[in-house]
Design a protein around this motif. Structure first.
Motif, mmCIF file in Angstrom:
data_model
loop_
_atom_site.group_PDB
_atom_site.id
_atom_site.type_symbol
_atom_site.label_atom_id
_atom_site.label_comp_id
_atom_site.label_asym_id
_atom_site.label_seq_id
_atom_site.Cartn_x
_atom_site.Cartn_y
_atom_site.Cartn_z
ATOM 1 N N UNK A 44 0.873 -1.180 0.000
ATOM 2 C CA UNK A 44 0.000 0.000 0.000
ATOM 3 C C UNK A 44 0.900 1.216 0.000
ATOM 4 N N UNK A 45 0.457 2.223 -0.701
ATOM 5 C CA UNK A 45 1.077 3.545 -0.610
ATOM 6 C C UNK A 45 -0.091 4.498 -0.377
ATOM 7 N N UNK A 46 -0.211 4.956 0.858
ATOM 8 C CA UNK A 46 -1.403 5.702 1.239
ATOM 9 C C UNK A 46 -2.601 4.775 1.139
ATOM 10 N N UNK A 47 -3.639 5.226 0.445
ATOM 11 C CA UNK A 47 -4.838 4.416 0.254
ATOM 12 C C UNK A 47 -4.776 3.585 -1.024
ATOM 13 N N UNK A 48 -3.718 3.774 -1.817
ATOM 14 C CA UNK A 48 -3.580 3.050 -3.073
ATOM 15 C C UNK A 48 -2.886 1.710 -2.889
ATOM 16 N N UNK A 49 -3.153 0.805 -3.814
ATOM 17 C CA UNK A 49 -2.528 -0.513 -3.803
ATOM 18 C C UNK A 49 -1.431 -0.568 -4.856
ATOM 19 N N UNK A 50 -0.354 -1.266 -4.546
ATOM 20 C CA UNK A 50 0.731 -1.468 -5.503
ATOM 21 C C UNK A 50 1.104 -2.950 -5.506
ATOM 22 N N UNK A 51 1.364 -3.451 -6.694
ATOM 23 C CA UNK A 51 1.688 -4.860 -6.882
ATOM 24 C C UNK A 51 2.966 -4.903 -7.719
ATOM 25 N N UNK A 52 4.050 -5.384 -7.140
ATOM 26 C CA UNK A 52 5.341 -5.390 -7.805
ATOM 27 C C UNK A 52 5.437 -6.576 -8.754
ATOM 28 N N UNK A 60 17.926 -7.350 -16.682
ATOM 29 C CA UNK A 60 19.283 -6.850 -16.953
ATOM 30 C C UNK A 60 19.366 -5.331 -16.805
ATOM 31 N N UNK A 61 18.589 -4.788 -15.872
ATOM 32 C CA UNK A 61 18.611 -3.360 -15.596
ATOM 33 C C UNK A 61 17.757 -2.515 -16.517
ATOM 34 N N UNK A 62 17.126 -3.115 -17.503
ATOM 35 C CA UNK A 62 16.385 -2.349 -18.499
ATOM 36 C C UNK A 62 15.127 -1.683 -17.969
ATOM 37 N N UNK A 63 14.411 -2.360 -17.071
ATOM 38 C CA UNK A 63 13.152 -1.795 -16.599
ATOM 39 C C UNK A 63 12.713 -2.462 -15.312
ATOM 40 N N UNK A 64 11.779 -1.806 -14.650
ATOM 41 C CA UNK A 64 11.067 -2.362 -13.516
ATOM 42 C C UNK A 64 9.604 -2.023 -13.727
ATOM 43 N N UNK A 65 8.699 -2.905 -13.255
ATOM 44 C CA UNK A 65 7.280 -2.658 -13.476
ATOM 45 C C UNK A 65 6.468 -2.896 -12.211
ATOM 46 N N UNK A 139 15.589 3.232 -17.373
ATOM 47 C CA UNK A 139 15.959 1.892 -16.940
ATOM 48 C C UNK A 139 15.375 1.578 -15.569
ATOM 49 N N UNK A 140 15.521 0.327 -15.172
ATOM 50 C CA UNK A 140 14.949 -0.138 -13.914
ATOM 51 C C UNK A 140 15.660 0.416 -12.692
ATOM 52 N N UNK A 141 15.051 0.188 -11.547
ATOM 53 C CA UNK A 141 15.604 0.612 -10.267
ATOM 54 C C UNK A 141 14.591 1.371 -9.426
#
Length: 191
Positions: A44-52, A60-65, A139-141
């Motif tokens: 959770x971030x505040x009242x919002x939901x986050x799903x990694x 390989x460092x290109x992205x994170x979602x 890129x990711x991180x």
């Protein structure tokens, strides 16, 4: 074409040449990654939901979602900028309003939006239904920042004074705190 080159091509196609200019393609032992719909760390971030979903180690460092749900009336983040990555948003359900600099965009279900590095931006849900969306950071991180940020909200806690600034310093975030009350008042949203 091997998987690594295919992933590089996909990232370049989605996020543009900025990735190639700022990403060193380090040697890695790429592995297939399958993430079932319900899999991944949830927070959770505040009242919002986050799903990694995907992280920079898997790409390989290109992205994170991440995949998130932002309830109506909420600001997704204080106005901020960063130098080292771009944020790409795809709205799945509902509508997000995204401000980049002085431009404001209504991003509807099915739409994509790029928040480029170096420009102050924020986003919110001023609709009547929750907005569900995917964020790609290239890129990711940045997903590591979001993970640490979600830890500040465990058990309905809220960040203590200085917590956000400490994380911001660690993860290339520059908050524009004076702009926060202006956006909240003008657009009728809150954190």
């Amino acid at each position: 074409m091997n998987r690594r080159h295919l992933l590089q091509l996909l990232a370049t196609t989605m996020a543009g040449p900025a990735i190639l200019a700022n990403t060193a393609f380090a040697a890695a032992d790429p592995r297939p990654v399958h993430i079932p719909a319900a899999a991944g760390k949830k927070g959770k971030i505040g009242e919002g939901d986050i799903h990694f979903k995907l992280n920079s180690q898997q790409t390989s460092g290109l992205m994170g979602t991440t995949e998130s749900v932002l309830p109506p009336g909420l600001l997704g983040a204080p106005p901020h900028s960063h130098k080292g990555f771009d944020e790409i948003c795809r709205v799945l359900e509902g509508t997000l309003t995204i401000m980049v600099g002085d431009e404001v965009f209504k991003v509807n279900a099915g739409d994509w939006h790029l928040r480029p590095r170096g420009i102050v931006h924020t986003f919110w849900n001023d609709g009547k239904v929750p907005a569900k969306f995917i964020e790609i950071c290239a890129p990711g991180g940045h997903e590591a920042y979001m993970s640490e940020l979600s830890e500040l909200f465990v058990n309905n806690a809220r960040p203590k004074p200085g917590d956000l600034d400490k994380l911001a310093t660690k993860y290339d975030i520059a908050f524009d705190w004076p702009k926060l009350p202006v956006v909240m008042q003008k657009y009728g949203v809150h954190l």
